[in-house]
Scaffold this motif. Structure first.
Motif, mmCIF file in Angstrom:
data_model
loop_
_atom_site.group_PDB
_atom_site.id
_atom_site.type_symbol
_atom_site.label_atom_id
_atom_site.label_comp_id
_atom_site.label_asym_id
_atom_site.label_seq_id
_atom_site.Cartn_x
_atom_site.Cartn_y
_atom_site.Cartn_z
ATOM 1 N N VAL A 84 5.682 4.503 16.520
ATOM 2 C CA VAL A 84 4.576 3.869 16.343
ATOM 3 C C VAL A 84 4.815 2.506 15.929
ATOM 4 N N THR A 85 5.734 2.166 14.821
ATOM 5 C CA THR A 85 6.371 1.026 14.640
ATOM 6 C C THR A 85 7.774 1.167 14.684
ATOM 7 N N ASP A 86 8.769 0.100 14.368
ATOM 8 C CA ASP A 86 10.116 0.148 14.085
ATOM 9 C C ASP A 86 10.648 1.276 13.047
ATOM 10 N N HIS A 87 9.571 1.610 12.251
ATOM 11 C CA HIS A 87 9.925 2.424 10.985
ATOM 12 C C HIS A 87 9.152 3.675 11.099
ATOM 13 N N LEU A 88 8.236 3.959 11.963
ATOM 14 C CA LEU A 88 7.389 5.029 11.832
ATOM 15 C C LEU A 88 7.427 6.004 13.369
ATOM 16 N N GLY A 89 7.773 7.143 13.468
ATOM 17 C CA GLY A 89 7.716 7.759 14.691
ATOM 18 C C GLY A 89 6.792 8.805 14.540
ATOM 19 N N MET A 90 6.428 9.186 15.765
ATOM 20 C CA MET A 90 5.297 10.641 15.743
ATOM 21 C C MET A 90 5.734 11.440 16.782
ATOM 22 N N ASP A 91 5.782 12.865 16.300
ATOM 23 C CA ASP A 91 6.282 13.654 17.546
ATOM 24 C C ASP A 91 5.256 15.054 17.405
ATOM 25 N N LEU A 92 4.771 15.072 18.646
ATOM 26 C CA LEU A 92 3.651 16.275 18.839
ATOM 27 C C LEU A 92 4.220 17.332 19.594
ATOM 28 N N THR A 93 4.329 18.571 19.369
ATOM 29 C CA THR A 93 4.746 19.440 20.277
ATOM 30 C C THR A 93 3.904 20.702 20.405
ATOM 31 N N LEU A 94 3.513 21.233 21.637
ATOM 32 C CA LEU A 94 2.628 22.369 21.802
ATOM 33 C C LEU A 94 3.426 23.462 22.396
ATOM 34 N N PHE A 95 3.387 24.692 21.843
ATOM 35 C CA PHE A 95 4.510 25.813 22.424
ATOM 36 C C PHE A 95 3.458 27.022 22.536
ATOM 37 N N PHE A 117 1.229 24.563 17.607
ATOM 38 C CA PHE A 117 1.601 23.226 17.731
ATOM 39 C C PHE A 117 2.166 22.588 16.377
ATOM 40 N N THR A 118 3.162 21.730 16.364
ATOM 41 C CA THR A 118 3.767 21.061 15.532
ATOM 42 C C THR A 118 3.641 19.404 15.546
ATOM 43 N N LEU A 119 3.132 18.861 14.590
ATOM 44 C CA LEU A 119 2.802 17.334 14.333
ATOM 45 C C LEU A 119 3.780 17.009 13.134
ATOM 46 N N ALA A 120 4.560 16.035 13.761
ATOM 47 C CA ALA A 120 5.647 15.571 12.746
ATOM 48 C C ALA A 120 5.754 13.880 12.719
ATOM 49 N N LEU A 121 5.882 13.422 11.443
ATOM 50 C CA LEU A 121 5.886 12.217 11.154
ATOM 51 C C LEU A 121 7.208 11.729 10.452
ATOM 52 N N ASP A 122 7.997 10.543 11.210
ATOM 53 C CA ASP A 122 9.235 10.260 10.308
ATOM 54 C C ASP A 122 9.269 8.894 10.159
#
Length: 894
Positions: free
Chosen positions: A662-673, A708-713
């Protein structure tokens, strides 16, 4: 600097989904001890400031022996780089030398690293660049969390299992809704699971960890004997210069004024928890040989105290209510643990192309599990003793700069004993007798006697393995190998104690090795093997990982030829004789694809079949069919008979994910299983020729998981960094335990298959980690975990037969907060001294998805207080209270 996606990177690292390409791991251990790696790969391009390839540039990872030369496109591949943090340098005559610092390499993964090399007519100073990990890893083809030693050190955790339970999709050891025992734990690429129960056999302190990888979704063909996930822990190695580190802390459970809430003494014991740990590393004095030695002493006293009013041999006149206690009334912990553990590792590289290492990890634990019934007679409880050792030799030989092979030998030893007295003929059993309680003294309290539990389990697994890895072309990384395991598993009761009458007097008769009714400790020797092949393909923007695995299992046992006459005891029925179990083989295809749709976003898809042979302890328990010799015509035997001829359990997994920086310091990861689970261990009822029935293990249970898992880093901005993940999942099937169907049938309930939530089906899970850090001053980190309630079966009336639909109720939601803070007191050349503190369950919550009363769904009260009087007075039903620890860390050396 132009990346392979055509964008500027400024020395940024990009992780691309792992070491793809494996080809065989031939193994010998319980189903597929897949050889996970301890090394990774660094790949990228060397370009000048006009984005032209710098052909012939030499790239070197210092201290690893890994070298590569850039080709005509500027592409290079450094393989066999040990997991950890490295310095990587690119040099060529006529160009400035570039040194990349803090390059993080993960085992079995590709780290992308590009160099911008300006031209130079004369020798100039080296340009140093600090590499940065990207906020999203656009090349990953499945869900994986990777934590470095530095990241682990800042968390409020102590052991490997603590780290695992903080990851998205993990609930108390269950990975994405799977059963316990479906996860492969590996240390330096070798399984440390116990074949008896498929659970991890070692407790590994965080001070030993270089890196931990937690794969909670689909995984590569190199991993076997797992259906839900893989944990790969890479141990630290010796250092080229001498260094030693030490850590000590103490603390205890702290809940002042909480005696009424927790139903136990609220006194604070600052020495209830103690830890002393030291690690030494450095050169041995031999050429190119380093060592690592580590030792740990850990003592733990639980929060529930017992009062030693009675001794097991006391005798009271229950009829006249005359009690004669002879104990000293001392307050002692009802549950405790005393642990010695450590590790030793020696590594030598007599030639730049050859690396040999020997390592050993060990645990020695003595403890006692709580049982509140023994609160006035704690000496009657059994003692559990565990010894675990994993040791072996590894050889890595680099054939060419683009190919190497590894060979390894391991011996995994696990010994567990649970009894009060080692010798079944010990006269103290007769002196004490069985545990006895008296309602007039206090309901549910044993005031004389001892626990007659006697159990022993020992596993010795001998394992050989080998693998070959080759960067066949600039796009194809291929790995091949194989492994074989020969476990020797012993378990059973080392002598039975049975109450009887001898010469008209009550006595305890011993039965030692008297099958089928009183079997002793029996040894089983199955054989397991596996081969696999995998290729990681990197075509421009596309990463594809494809592989296949073949698993083999031979129980080396027998079963009756005619199950309708299992003990060959039915008159006039066809003869039933022992026949050998069949050899089992299964083929597992795996596929993963990652495609960056922009330089900041990517999608991935993964699919695979995953097979796992059930625990040896399950399939061989009560597997002597002669126990059915006396099965009466028309009768039903609910004692489940084992089945060594079982097939492997199977899970088919599908995963789709989207990652976005999303930015240089914020990442988003959405996984469906989604997981389709088949052939789980369950129960069938077999009819005999005399119209009787008996319960037998077979592959009949099933289930499914969707979520599903939603992760923000959020990478560090100033002093603050944070991660957040939320998991929603629905895990359901026909039974949560292999023997559940038999239990339902015996209770008169409908045993037919149905679809209900598993008992660990935690619909909502939320984890938040916050970190404040000034590297030269302090670090503060907090972990918040909150979860919705897991299922339970409500009852509407007290007594038998009033239960509602299985797992139709939900426990209350719960929340926990843990904290760790560290302050550097002294920092100088070769010396660091820090003070740290940790707090667990800071708000002193009494419940976190534990025990509830089936009449209310609450852990605090019951609608039937008379019937539940004993449980209402039991403090062990609560979650452990707030625990405070304070300690010092010291590091000396370069």
């Amino acid at each position: 600097m132009t990346s392979r996606f055509g964008t500027k990177r400024s020395g940024r690292i990009r992780f691309c989904a792992g070491v793809a390409a494996l080809l065989a791991a031939f193994g010998l251990a319980l189903p597929g001890v897949a050889r996970a790696g301890t090394t990774g790969k660094i790949a990228g391009f060397v370009l000048d400031y006009q984005d032209r390839p710098v052909e012939g540039a030499l790239i070197e990872a210092f201290g690893t022996g890994a070298l590569a030369v850039a080709d005509r496109t500027g592409r290079f591949n450094l393989i066999g780089v040990p997991a950890g943090v490295h310095r990587v340098q690119a040099t060529k005559t006529g160009y400035r030398t570039i040194l990349m610092l803090e390059v993080v390499v993960s085992a079995d993964q590709t780290t992308w690293l590009d160099f911008d090399m300006p031209a130079a007519d004369q020798v100039l100073e080296t340009i140093e660049v600090v590499a940065e990990r990207p906020v999203v890893e656009v090349g990953l083809t499945s869900s994986m969390a990777s934590l470095t030693a530095k990241e682990i050190g800042e968390l409020p955790v102590q052991e490997l299992q603590d780290v695992v339970n903080l990851q998205a999709g993990v609930v108390d050891g269950h990975f994405r809704g799977g059963r316990i025992g479906e996860v492969q734990f590996q240390v330096d690429g070798v399984s440390v699971n116990n074949a008896y129960d498929n659970k991890v056999s070692l407790r590994i302190d965080r001070s030993l960890l270089e890196e931990v990888q937690v794969i909670s979704g689909t995984f590569d063909a190199e991993y076997g004997q797992a259906m839900s996930g893989v944990v790969n822990a890479v141990l630290r190695s010796g250092t080229p210069s001498f260094r030693w580190e030490g850590e000590m802390f103490s603390g205890g459970h702290f809940f002042p004024g909480g005696e009424d809430r927790r139903l136990t003494d609220d006194s604070f014991d600052a020495l209830a928890v103690q830890n002393y740990q030291v690690t030494l590393s450095g050169p041995t004095g031999l050429p190119k040989t380093v060592y690592l030695l580590s030792a740990r002493r850990y003592l733990f006293d639980d929060f529930v105290t017992a009062e030693r009013i009675f001794l097991p041999t006391d005798r009271s006149d229950f009829e006249n209510k005359i009690y004669v206690p002879t104990g000293d009334s001392a307050k002692v912990p009802l549950e405790y643990s005393r642990e010695w553990s450590g590790a030793a590792k020696i590594t030598t590289a007599p030639d730049p192309r050859l690396r040999l290492s020997y390592q050993a990890i060990w645990n020695e634990i003595e403890g006692r599990r709580d049982n509140y019934a023994y609160r006035y007679n704690p000496g009657g409880l059994t003692t559990q003793r565990t010894r675990a050792i994993v040791h072996g030799l590894d050889v890595t030989h680099t054939v060419t700069p683009s190919a190497f092979y590894t060979l390894g030998l391991r011996h995994n030893h696990f010994d567990y004993r649970d009894y009060l007295f080692e010798d079944v003929f010990d006269p103290r059993y007769d002196e004490a007798g069985p545990p006895i309680s008296d309602f007039n003294y206090e309901p549910g309290a044993f005031i004389q006697g001892v626990d007659f539990t006697r159990f022993q389990q020992r596993t010795d697994t001998y394992l050989a393995k080998g693998s070959f890895l080759s960067q066949a072309t600039s796009q194809h990384l291929v790995k091949a190998g194989g492994e074989i395991q020969l476990p020797r598993i012993r378990f059973g009761t080392p002598g039975h104690l049975v109450f009887s009458t001898v010469d008209g007097e009550p006595a305890y008769v011993r039965h030692v090795d008297e099958p089928p009714d009183y079997p002793g400790v029996i040894e089983y020797r199955p054989v397991l093997a596996a081969v696999y092949a995998q290729d990681q393909i990197e075509w421009d923007d596309l990463t594809l990982r494809a592989g296949v695995r073949l698993d083999y299992f031979d129980a080396r046992s027998t079963i009756p030829s005619d199950l309708a006459n299992p003990a060959n005891s039915i008159a006039g029925a066809p003869e039933s004789v022992p026949v050998e179990t069949s050899r089992k083989a299964s083929v597992s295809p795996r596929l993963g694809v990652a495609y960056p749709i922009t330089d900041r976003a990517a999608v991935h898809f993964a699919y695979g079949h995953f097979y796992q042979y059930p625990p040896i302890g399950e399939i061989f328990r009560n597997a002597d069919y002669s126990v059915l010799n006396d099965l009466q015509a028309g009768g039903i035997d609910y004692g489940v008979v084992g089945n060594p001829d079982i097939k492997p359990e199977q899970t088919t997994q599908y995963e789709f994910g989207y990652k976005h920086a999303v930015t240089d310091h914020l990442g988003m990861d959405l996984t469906l299983f989604y997981k389709d689970i088949r052939d789980l261990l369950g129960i069938e009822f077999v009819s005999t020729y005399n119209a009787a029935e008996y319960a037998r293990l077979t592959n009949v249970d099933f289930g499914s998981v969707v979520g599903f898992t939603l992760a923000l880093d959020q990478r560090r901005i100033g002093i603050l960094a944070s991660t957040l993940d939320y998991t929603w999942q629905l895990a359901q099937g026909n039974s949560s335990d292999p023997r559940e169907t038999s239990t339902r049938a015996e209770a008169g309930e409908d045993p037919r298959p149905r679809q209900v939530p598993f008992v660990w089906d935690q619909r909502h899970t939320f984890n938040l980690t916050l970190s404040l850090r000034r590297p030269e001053s302090y670090t503060v980190s907090a972990v918040l975990r909150t979860a919705s309630g897991q299922p339970y079966t409500p009852v509407i009336e007290s007594g038998f037969g009033y239960g509602l639909e299985t797992n139709s109720g939900r426990k209350p939601s719960s929340l926990l907060i843990d904290l760790r803070a560290e302050k550097k007191l002294l920092r100088g050349p070769g010396l660091v001294l820090s003070l740290f503190g940790r707090g667990f369950n800071l708000f002193d919550e009494r419940f976190f998805n534990g025990f509830v009363f089936s009449s209310t769904g609450s852990p605090y009260y019951s609608r039937f207080p008379v019937a539940d009087e004993i449980s209402l007075g039991d403090p062990t039903r609560f979650y452990a209270p707030r625990r405070i620890e304070v300690g010092l860390k010291l590091g000396v050396g370069e």
